[in-house]
Design a protein around this motif. Structure first.
Motif, PDB file in Angstrom:
ATOM      1  N   VAL A  56       0.843  -1.199   0.000  1.00  0.00           N
ATOM      2  CA  VAL A  56       0.000   0.000   0.000  1.00  0.00           C
ATOM      3  C   VAL A  56       0.879   1.250   0.000  1.00  0.00           C
ATOM      4  O   VAL A  56       0.628   2.212  -0.730  1.00  0.00           O
ATOM      5  N   GLY A  57       1.934   1.235   0.815  1.00  0.00           N
ATOM      6  CA  GLY A  57       2.841   2.368   0.861  1.00  0.00           C
ATOM      7  C   GLY A  57       3.528   2.623  -0.469  1.00  0.00           C
ATOM      8  O   GLY A  57       3.762   3.777  -0.855  1.00  0.00           O
ATOM      9  N   GLU A  58       3.854   1.554  -1.181  1.00  0.00           N
ATOM     10  CA  GLU A  58       4.488   1.694  -2.487  1.00  0.00           C
ATOM     11  C   GLU A  58       3.551   2.334  -3.504  1.00  0.00           C
ATOM     12  O   GLU A  58       3.977   3.109  -4.369  1.00  0.00           O
ATOM     13  N   LEU A  59       2.267   2.017  -3.403  1.00  0.00           N
ATOM     14  CA  LEU A  59       1.293   2.489  -4.385  1.00  0.00           C
ATOM     15  C   LEU A  59       0.712   3.861  -4.062  1.00  0.00           C
ATOM     16  O   LEU A  59       0.297   4.600  -4.958  1.00  0.00           O
ATOM     17  N   LEU A  60       0.695   4.211  -2.800  1.00  0.00           N
ATOM     18  CA  LEU A  60      -0.058   5.368  -2.334  1.00  0.00           C
ATOM     19  C   LEU A  60       0.606   6.690  -2.679  1.00  0.00           C
ATOM     20  O   LEU A  60       1.806   6.878  -2.465  1.00  0.00           O
ATOM     21  N   SER A  61      -0.184   7.620  -3.181  1.00  0.00           N
ATOM     22  CA  SER A  61       0.243   9.004  -3.405  1.00  0.00           C
ATOM     23  C   SER A  61      -0.851   9.906  -2.849  1.00  0.00           C
ATOM     24  O   SER A  61      -2.002   9.841  -3.303  1.00  0.00           O
ATOM     25  N   LEU A  62      -0.527  10.734  -1.867  1.00  0.00           N
ATOM     26  CA  LEU A  62      -1.530  11.629  -1.303  1.00  0.00           C
ATOM     27  C   LEU A  62      -2.047  12.602  -2.359  1.00  0.00           C
ATOM     28  O   LEU A  62      -3.245  12.925  -2.383  1.00  0.00           O
ATOM     29  N   ALA A  63      -1.173  13.074  -3.210  1.00  0.00           N
ATOM     30  CA  ALA A  63      -1.612  13.995  -4.260  1.00  0.00           C
ATOM     31  C   ALA A  63      -2.640  13.336  -5.175  1.00  0.00           C
ATOM     32  O   ALA A  63      -3.629  13.968  -5.589  1.00  0.00           O
ATOM     33  N   PRO A  75      -8.186  13.937  -5.126  1.00  0.00           N
ATOM     34  CA  PRO A  75      -9.408  13.949  -5.941  1.00  0.00           C
ATOM     35  C   PRO A  75     -10.274  12.704  -5.741  1.00  0.00           C
ATOM     36  O   PRO A  75     -11.493  12.767  -5.897  1.00  0.00           O
ATOM     37  N   VAL A  76      -9.649  11.576  -5.379  1.00  0.00           N
ATOM     38  CA  VAL A  76     -10.406  10.350  -5.105  1.00  0.00           C
ATOM     39  C   VAL A  76     -11.300  10.562  -3.885  1.00  0.00           C
ATOM     40  O   VAL A  76     -12.503  10.232  -3.893  1.00  0.00           O
ATOM     41  N   VAL A  77     -10.734  11.125  -2.812  1.00  0.00           N
ATOM     42  CA  VAL A  77     -11.496  11.376  -1.582  1.00  0.00           C
ATOM     43  C   VAL A  77     -12.538  12.463  -1.809  1.00  0.00           C
ATOM     44  O   VAL A  77     -13.680  12.366  -1.345  1.00  0.00           O
ATOM     45  N   VAL A 122     -18.849  21.858   0.630  1.00  0.00           N
ATOM     46  CA  VAL A 122     -17.676  22.661   0.298  1.00  0.00           C
ATOM     47  C   VAL A 122     -17.147  22.268  -1.076  1.00  0.00           C
ATOM     48  O   VAL A 122     -16.807  23.122  -1.914  1.00  0.00           O
ATOM     49  N   PHE A 123     -17.092  20.956  -1.335  1.00  0.00           N
ATOM     50  CA  PHE A 123     -16.540  20.471  -2.603  1.00  0.00           C
ATOM     51  C   PHE A 123     -17.510  20.654  -3.766  1.00  0.00           C
ATOM     52  O   PHE A 123     -17.094  20.635  -4.930  1.00  0.00           O
ATOM     53  N   GLU A 124     -18.800  20.842  -3.465  1.00  0.00           N
ATOM     54  CA  GLU A 124     -19.793  21.146  -4.493  1.00  0.00           C
ATOM     55  C   GLU A 124     -19.850  22.648  -4.779  1.00  0.00           C
ATOM     56  O   GLU A 124     -20.554  23.095  -5.686  1.00  0.00           O
ATOM     57  N   GLU A 167     -14.094  13.230  -4.606  1.00  0.00           N
ATOM     58  CA  GLU A 167     -15.206  12.669  -5.377  1.00  0.00           C
ATOM     59  C   GLU A 167     -16.079  11.779  -4.498  1.00  0.00           C
ATOM     60  O   GLU A 167     -17.313  11.790  -4.620  1.00  0.00           O
ATOM     61  N   ALA A 168     -15.455  11.011  -3.598  1.00  0.00           N
ATOM     62  CA  ALA A 168     -16.226  10.159  -2.700  1.00  0.00           C
ATOM     63  C   ALA A 168     -17.126  10.997  -1.803  1.00  0.00           C
ATOM     64  O   ALA A 168     -18.289  10.624  -1.542  1.00  0.00           O
ATOM     65  N   PHE A 169     -16.633  12.127  -1.317  1.00  0.00           N
ATOM     66  CA  PHE A 169     -17.457  13.026  -0.513  1.00  0.00           C
ATOM     67  C   PHE A 169     -18.654  13.539  -1.319  1.00  0.00           C
ATOM     68  O   PHE A 169     -19.786  13.601  -0.811  1.00  0.00           O
ATOM     69  N   VAL A 170     -18.412  13.923  -2.563  1.00  0.00           N
ATOM     70  CA  VAL A 170     -19.493  14.437  -3.400  1.00  0.00           C
ATOM     71  C   VAL A 170     -20.552  13.363  -3.603  1.00  0.00           C
ATOM     72  O   VAL A 170     -21.764  13.618  -3.487  1.00  0.00           O
TER      73      VAL A 170
END
Length: 349
Positions: free
Chosen positions: A10-17, A21-23, A302-304, A25-28
């Motif tokens: 997971v650490g190898e794959l993960l990029s906060l940047a 947008p993934v998070v 906020v994101f909308e 979009e999930a909020f929206v």
């Protein structure tokens, strides 16, 4: 076959940047009601257990349920050792859904163990077949960090002068995520334990200008973003210390007993945003301030573009209890990236 994604994978794959947008979009999607997110049960665990009699967890590591006194035998603590949570979610239109199995053991940090541990199971939404088992601890830390990062990006002001109450894993992830989305001028970390020094040192290794301070007031005064990431049951700072225009991001409280913010913080706040308003209304922060669900704005607004900062002097509060929708979105992102890169181990059940 099921793909196993360890913490290292997971650490190898993960990029906060990439995750921002993934998070968002999930909020929206959550705000629009385009998700399935059943109520998450949480329940005490480790009650009346005798596994801590030797003071270890069976691997020679001191157990979170014991207190060791110099020259004496370990003693068992009364009450549960932790809290178990089950968090399922599905985002409409997606080919997978997720179930997170989480555990919160507040005493773990005293024994060199993480306070929060979790696993996420991804399942094919069409067939019901299992697809992947992922390290949920890193997923939880990263997606929660993104809440603070997105909040600071959307509701804060640059440059960020960050005050952090708490010095565990989430304090680090919040600071890192805020630094991804905003220009960070300084970070001051306070915890009643010596862990604040280690936290600040870790952040400096990440290139974030951090220092440990000796009091909550030193962390909060002069900050324009304040993060609370603790397991406290009493407020961790005085709301009178907040400068005008400060954004407060509270991510530690998730039960009626847990409380990080005092009533004055809410009294001074122009608006209070919540990741899950119905659940945030039940936590100790909100109940202690005497406000209810109708006083909370969904963070998704906020994101909308439907809500946000209206003046530079407004104090704003963001309360987060965590949403399984964010876990589902993050796990899906990691699973798709792992397939593209061939990361992880395939096993049969």
């Amino acid at each position: 076959m099921v793909r196993i994604l360890s913490a290292d994978a997971v650490g190898e794959l993960l990029s906060l940047a990439e995750l921002f947008p993934v998070v968002e979009e999930a909020f929206v999607k959550q705000g629009r009601g385009e998700v399935e997110r059943p109520p998450r049960p949480h329940f005490p665990v480790g009650i009346d257990t005798d596994r801590v009699r030797d003071g270890t967890n069976g691997n020679g590591v001191a157990s979170a349920g014991t207190e060791t006194r110099s020259g004496s035998e370990p003693t068992e603590q009364d009450g549960p050792l932790g809290t178990g949570l089950t968090m399922p979610a599905y985002i409409h239109g997606r080919e997978v859904y997720a179930t997170k199995l989480a555990a919160v053991h507040p005493e773990n940090c005293a024994h060199g163990l993480p306070t929060v541990n979790a696993q996420v199971v991804l399942t094919d939404a069409t067939t019901g077949l299992p697809l992947a088992l992922l390290d949920g601890t890193t997923i939880t830390s990263a997606r929660t960090g993104c809440i603070g990062g997105l909040a600071a990006e959307s509701l804060g002001t640059d440059p960020v002068r960050l005050g952090v109450l708490g010095a565990g894993a989430q304090a680090r992830w919040q600071s890192r995520a805020i630094a991804v989305g905003s220009a960070v001028e300084s970070v001051r970390v306070y915890s009643p334990s010596d862990s604040r020094e280690a936290c600040a040192a870790d952040l400096r290794e990440d290139g974030i200008p951090a220092e440990a301070v000796d009091s909550p007031e030193a962390a909060v005064s002069g900050a324009n973003v304040v993060v609370t990431a603790t397991t406290s049951e009493t407020p961790v700072f005085d709301g009178s210390w907040l400068d005008p225009g400060t954004l407060v991001v509270a991510v530690g409280a998730y039960t009626p007993e847990a409380r990080e913010l005092d009533a004055e913080t809410f009294e001074r706040a122009a608006r209070v945003f919540a990741d899950v308003p119905g659940e945030v209304a039940d936590i100790g922060d909100v109940r202690g301030a005497g406000i209810d669900e109708s006083d909370l704005l969904p963070l998704s607004a906020v994101f909308e573009g439907d809500a946000g900062r209206e003046s530079d002097d407004e104090i704003l509060v963001v309360e987060s209890v965590g949403s399984a929708v964010l876990d589902a979105a993050t796990a899906e992102y990691l699973y798709e990236k792992s397939n593209a890169r061939g990361v992880g181990e395939e096993v049969g059940l």
